[in-house]
Enzyme design. Sequence first.
Site, mmCIF file in Angstrom:
data_model
loop_
_atom_site.group_PDB
_atom_site.id
_atom_site.type_symbol
_atom_site.label_atom_id
_atom_site.label_comp_id
_atom_site.label_asym_id
_atom_site.label_seq_id
_atom_site.Cartn_x
_atom_site.Cartn_y
_atom_site.Cartn_z
ATOM 1 N N PRO A 2 0.842 -1.204 0.000
ATOM 2 C CA PRO A 2 0.000 0.000 0.000
ATOM 3 C C PRO A 2 0.873 1.247 0.000
ATOM 4 C CG PRO A 2 -0.050 -1.069 2.155
ATOM 5 C CD PRO A 2 0.767 -1.943 1.260
ATOM 6 N N GLU A 3 0.424 2.266 -0.680
ATOM 7 C CA GLU A 3 1.136 3.544 -0.681
ATOM 8 C C GLU A 3 0.607 4.387 0.482
ATOM 9 O OE1 GLU A 3 3.480 4.716 -2.828
ATOM 10 O OE2 GLU A 3 3.462 3.249 -4.436
ATOM 11 N N LYS A 61 4.613 5.256 5.746
ATOM 12 C CA LYS A 61 3.715 4.103 5.638
ATOM 13 C C LYS A 61 3.650 3.313 6.941
ATOM 14 C CE LYS A 61 4.958 3.779 0.789
ATOM 15 N NZ LYS A 61 5.524 2.920 -0.263
ATOM 16 N N ARG A 305 13.691 -0.968 -10.800
ATOM 17 C CA ARG A 305 12.288 -0.740 -11.130
ATOM 18 C C ARG A 305 12.244 0.102 -12.393
ATOM 19 N NH1 ARG A 305 9.904 0.981 -5.321
ATOM 20 N NH2 ARG A 305 11.940 1.950 -5.163
#
Length: 322
Positions: A2-3, A61, A305
């Site tokens: 989750p961001e 987070k 990424r």
Amino acid sequence: MPELPEVEVVRRGLVSWVRGRIIERVDVLDDRSIRRHALGAGDFVGNLEGAIVADVVRRGKFLWMPLLDATAGTADEPSGNGRPAVALMAHLGMSGQLLMQDADVPDEKHLKVRFRLGSRDGMPEQLRFVDQRIFGGLFVTSLVPTDDGGPGGLAESPLPLIAEEAAHIARDPLDPAFSFDLFYRRLRKRKTGLKRALLDQGLVSGIGNIYADEALWRSRLHFARPTDTLRRAEAERVLGSARDVMLDALAAGGTSFDSLYVNVNGASGYFDRSLNAYGREGQPCHRCAAAGIHALIRRDQFMNRSSHTCPVCQPRPRNGRW
Ligand SMILES: [Zn+2]
């Protein structure tokens, strides 16, 4: 994972249900979900049963619930020694969910930990931690003073205390106590590329790959821009953009690419993002298209990424740092 906006949605949802309630009973149904609690299930339960959930706090987070000793007052009226010393930390991981459920709702298939809370009119009795892939987990940790004396994070009743595991990360862009001056000073000292800096949790927390790409697109800056050449106005622009993207996602109820993610009430998160850069390789740049310019979003390999940029409105800098 989750961001930040998703975690903030969970925090806001959770706090209205659990704040000020006593934890009457804890059932650990799968020890793997408390593996980060080094002293084991007995100690975990012993720390929680009889404690009052004082608040739900988030920085970056990281999400935690400061706990008060029930004999030392309540969350709304703490007694003299009612300052929380420990907190329940929740890592949602890839698939962790915190659900409020009535006691008569059958156990979820992947229910890992169940908290029975003191009854309150119209509120579900149980808080449940459900986690299919077991990358998430819960543990009890100490609260320590913040290094700047400010609040530990976003909270309903902020205290200058922070969960030990989160003490090393900088404040996030949604934190009212975020200091731009401190951020800019540190940024200029780093001899690195701009995106690498945005992802550095010691500089600013809570910005993941997706939000970094979107913030850079909005501020028309390239990810490889050397940070020591960044002007103050540019740094303000990219940070403001990161904040705006997060606030937009929050307004939409949180966003996630993971279909396993649901918010605290069990309803699905918001999926249909209005992304401008991330995941749009080969598609026209919205801003350039509006100006009648044909430009396609490109994807570059970056830190194992990807980075997504518009080659026209986010031109690659000379001497860029990847
Ligand atoms: Zn463009």
